[in-house]
Write an enzyme that holds these catalytic residues in place. Sequence first.
Site, PDB file in Angstrom:
ATOM      1  N   ASN A 167       0.800  -1.215   0.000  1.00 56.60           N
ATOM      2  CA  ASN A 167       0.000   0.000   0.000  1.00 56.60           C
ATOM      3  C   ASN A 167       0.837   1.271   0.000  1.00 56.60           C
ATOM      4  O   ASN A 167       0.388   2.319  -0.454  1.00 56.60           O
ATOM      5  CB  ASN A 167      -0.937   0.014   1.216  1.00 56.60           C
ATOM      6  CG  ASN A 167      -0.195  -0.211   2.519  1.00 56.60           C
ATOM      7  OD1 ASN A 167       0.463  -1.228   2.688  1.00 56.60           O
ATOM      8  ND2 ASN A 167      -0.300   0.730   3.438  1.00 56.60           N
ATOM      9  N   GLN A 197      -4.709  -3.991  -2.442  1.00 58.33           N
ATOM     10  CA  GLN A 197      -4.221  -3.048  -3.458  1.00 58.33           C
ATOM     11  C   GLN A 197      -4.073  -3.696  -4.840  1.00 58.33           C
ATOM     12  O   GLN A 197      -3.493  -3.093  -5.737  1.00 58.33           O
ATOM     13  CB  GLN A 197      -2.864  -2.474  -3.021  1.00 58.33           C
ATOM     14  CG  GLN A 197      -2.906  -1.682  -1.730  1.00 58.33           C
ATOM     15  CD  GLN A 197      -3.670  -0.373  -1.847  1.00 58.33           C
ATOM     16  OE1 GLN A 197      -3.904   0.136  -2.948  1.00 58.33           O
ATOM     17  NE2 GLN A 197      -4.080   0.179  -0.718  1.00 58.33           N
ATOM     18  N   GLY A 218     -13.567  -2.831  -0.463  1.00 60.08           N
ATOM     19  CA  GLY A 218     -14.280  -2.088  -1.490  1.00 60.08           C
ATOM     20  C   GLY A 218     -13.839  -0.648  -1.624  1.00 60.08           C
ATOM     21  O   GLY A 218     -13.747  -0.115  -2.739  1.00 60.08           O
ATOM     22  N   HIS A 219     -13.524   0.017  -0.514  1.00 60.91           N
ATOM     23  CA  HIS A 219     -13.266   1.458  -0.601  1.00 60.91           C
ATOM     24  C   HIS A 219     -11.909   1.782  -1.197  1.00 60.91           C
ATOM     25  O   HIS A 219     -11.591   2.945  -1.442  1.00 60.91           O
ATOM     26  CB  HIS A 219     -13.430   2.119   0.780  1.00 60.91           C
ATOM     27  CG  HIS A 219     -12.274   1.936   1.713  1.00 60.91           C
ATOM     28  ND1 HIS A 219     -11.302   2.897   1.883  1.00 60.91           N
ATOM     29  CD2 HIS A 219     -11.945   0.922   2.542  1.00 60.91           C
ATOM     30  CE1 HIS A 219     -10.428   2.485   2.786  1.00 60.91           C
ATOM     31  NE2 HIS A 219     -10.793   1.286   3.188  1.00 60.91           N
ATOM     32  N   THR A 255     -27.066  -9.158   9.014  1.00 58.48           N
ATOM     33  CA  THR A 255     -27.716  -8.798   7.750  1.00 58.48           C
ATOM     34  C   THR A 255     -26.704  -8.195   6.797  1.00 58.48           C
ATOM     35  O   THR A 255     -25.959  -7.288   7.155  1.00 58.48           O
ATOM     36  CB  THR A 255     -28.857  -7.791   7.996  1.00 58.48           C
ATOM     37  OG1 THR A 255     -29.792  -8.372   8.912  1.00 58.48           O
ATOM     38  CG2 THR A 255     -29.555  -7.436   6.706  1.00 58.48           C
ATOM     39  N   CYS A 346      -3.326   4.819   7.943  1.00 62.92           N
ATOM     40  CA  CYS A 346      -3.501   4.273   9.296  1.00 62.92           C
ATOM     41  C   CYS A 346      -2.320   4.598  10.199  1.00 62.92           C
ATOM     42  O   CYS A 346      -2.383   4.414  11.402  1.00 62.92           O
ATOM     43  CB  CYS A 346      -3.690   2.760   9.234  1.00 62.92           C
ATOM     44  SG  CYS A 346      -5.043   2.264   8.157  1.00 62.92           S
TER      45      CYS A 346
END
Length: 751
Positions: A167, A197, A218-219, A255, A346
Site C-alpha cells: 500500500n 491493493q 471495497g473502498h 444482515t 492508518c
Amino acid sequence: MLQHRDSRCQAEVYLDNNATTAVLPCAAQAVLHHMQTCFGNPSSSHSTGIKAKVELELTRQLARQVIGASSGQIVFTSGATEGIQTSIVSALLDARCRGLSGPDTLLLYGATEHKAVPESLKHWNQVLQLGATVQAIPVDSHGILDEQALALLLPKAAMVCTMAANNETGVKQDLSKLEQLIRAVNPQVRWMVDCVQALGKMTLDIANTSIDYAPFSGHKLYAPKGIGFLYVRQNTPYQPFIAGGGQESGARSGTENLPGIAALHAIFTELLKPAGSVFQSETVLWQYRQQLLAALTELFPQLVLNSDVPYIVPTTINFSVPGFLSKDILDLFDAGSIRVSAGSACSSKATGSFVLDAMGLASWRSEGAVRLSFGPAMSATELASACAAIRRLVPVVRNCCLVLSDAQTTIAAPLTGLSQFKYEDLCSYLLVCPHSRDAVIIDPVEPLVNRLVNLVQGQGLHLKAVLETHQHQDHPSVRLDLLSALGQPVLPADTDLLGWPQATNSLQIGDYQLQRLATPGHSPDGQSYLLYQHQQILGAFVGDLLLPGGFGRLDLAGADSQAFVHSLQRLKAVLHGETLLLSSHDYAQRFFTTWQLVCQEVPGLADLVSSGTLTESWRQTLQQQAMALQQQSQYQCGIVEVSYSDAKALIGPAEIASLLLRNPTLQIVDVREPHEQNAGELAPLLPANAAVQHWPLSQLAWALMSGALHPSQQLLLVCRSGNRSLLAAKILNRLGFEQVYNLKGGVALLS
C-alpha cells in the site's frame, strides 16, 4: 479524482487513492437504488427479499470472475481488516487443533505488511493462548521478500502472511514464485495474501493457486467504506468470526450490507467489460505514471524514487526529496489543493516509514517519503489537472527557495529577521538583515543543510558566519560541509572551532550585532551569542545551556555543574526576564524560552544563581532535572479552541465587519510556512475585508522579538489542519498571551 470547491479556490486534486477512493457514479447510483427501491433483506422469503438475494448472489459470482476464483468461498465482509481477522483466527485455531503451539511455532508476515496483519497476529496469538512466535520475513532493498530467509523459517511456520501489492510503495510480490517455495517447504502451512491493493491493478487467478485466504476491500476500488469480501480456498479451515443468524451460509452472520454489495456489483461489471470501461488498461496506467513523474521531477529535480519498475504496480509513486521531510511536501501540496500522503493513512502520525526502513533505505528517504497514488479509473482529464496542479507549484518552490533553478528570477517573499528550522528535537537558526542581506547561520544540522544552502543561494544572502554554540555530542558538526557547499571554505586560522571570527567578540550582520559570551556548563566550550539591534538586546542563542522547559544535560562528558551556575550568572547579568532564549534542542515542542520561564520551571534556580553556592544536593537535582527534560514531549496550557462551526461564524462574510468593530485588536494570524502561503492563499477563504498577518511558525520568535505580536492583542491563529496553530497558541499562552484562539480544523475546514 477532481473535486470542485468555492469558485475563488483551486479545484482539489485527489492523489491518495491507496488510502481510499471516491465512489464511482455507477456505484453510487447502485447504492441509492438498493437503499430506496430494492431494499429487501436477502434473508426474507417474500419477493422483495428474493430480489435482494439475487443481487447478493450475482455479485458473488462477479467477484469470482474478477479474482479468478471458480471454487472456494466468497464471503462478504465489512472490509479488509475483518477479512484479515477471520483468516488469522481460522488459521490459528487450525494450528492449535494440529498441535502447533509454543515459541517454536512461527507466525510469519512480510516485514512491509500493512500493520493490520502483524497486529492481528499478535492479538489473536495472545487471545487464543497459542504462545507462538510472531516473526517478520525480511525484504530486500526493492521490497521483495527474501526467499532464502523465508525458506529457513517455513518449516516451523503455522501461518504465513504476504501481500499482493504494498500500500505504501506499490511493490508487488511474485505470488507464483512464493507459492512454489511455500508449498515445496511446508505444504500444510496456511497462506494468506492481502489483495487489497491488487484489484484493477494486476491480474489475479486465485483458483489456480494454493492461497488459503485473500481479503479484499471495497473502498480502495471506488466502492463505499464498510464493504469488502474474503476468498477462502476450498477445504481450507474456516471459523466464522461473527455468529448469529447464519447469513452468508453460516460463514458470517449479520444482515448483509446490500447497498455496499450492489456497489461492488457495479464496479465488478465495469472491471469485466471487454471495452468501454472506466477502468484503464495497464498500458495506459503506466503512461499516466510517466506523465505524473515528469511533472514531479519538474517540481523537484532531485526527486528519488523509493520503489520503481519492474517491482511495482503503476498506480503508486513513492518518492523522497533530499533536504525535505515528508511533512514539508505534504503541507506544500495540501496548500496547492493536491492531496497526497506520507504512507499508510492508518499510520499517518508516525515519523518515518517502517516499510522503507524494512527495505534498508536511508533514514532521510524514510522520513521524507511521500506517496502519490492514483486509481485505475483515473481519466485523461483528471490526469491533466493533476499534472497542471503539480506544475503550478514550480514557481512557488523556486521563489521560496525550496529548490534552486537557473530559471529563478524573482523572490516571492525575501526572507528577513530570524527563522528557526527544526529537525525532530534539533534547532537551527538563520538570521537575515532585510537591508544589507547579511546573514548568519547558528547550529546547523545535517538534515537541514540542503534547505539552508538553497535559502542562502536562492535569496542571494551574504553569509557572514556559520556558528555553533558548542561541540555537539549527539550529532557531527556540518559547519565546514555547509560552507563548502556554499563555495565559502574557511581557513582554520580565520575562525575558532565553533566558527567565530578570531580576535573579536562582536559580529555585525547588517542592522544586527552578535556578541559572544562564554557559557560553559553543559559543554566545556559552550558559547552564547547575544543578539542586539541598536544597543537593545532581542534574544540570545544559548545552545544547550538552557532549553525550553529546563536546561541541558549535566551528566555528559565535559559537563560541569559549577561552571553551569557561573554561566547562568553571567547570562542573567545581560538579560531581562522576558528576553527570548533560543536553544539548539527543543524536546517538548516549546520552540524557545525566557529566563523568567526557566526560573518558574526549576524552583529555586533563581536563588541558586544569585548565591552561586552549589551543594552536592543541588548538583544531583540539576542532573536529574536535565535528564528528565529529555523525556518530556507534551505540556498543557489554557487555550481556547474555536470549533469549525464557531469559527465559521467568527470570521464568516456576514459577521466579520461587526466583529472587527467590536474587537479592534483581533488579528487573524496565518502560521503556515511561506511556501504554503504562496501555494494556497488564505484570502480567498475569508471575507474581502478580513486582515491577515502572516507569521510562519518558523518565524514566531521573530514576530515576538520585533514586537509584531504582543500579549495585549486578541489573536485567532490558523494553519492547514489546526495542529500547528494550536502549538503556536500554546507557545504564546506560555509567554503570557491570554487572548489567543485556535481555529480547530484549520484552513482545511474553511475550504
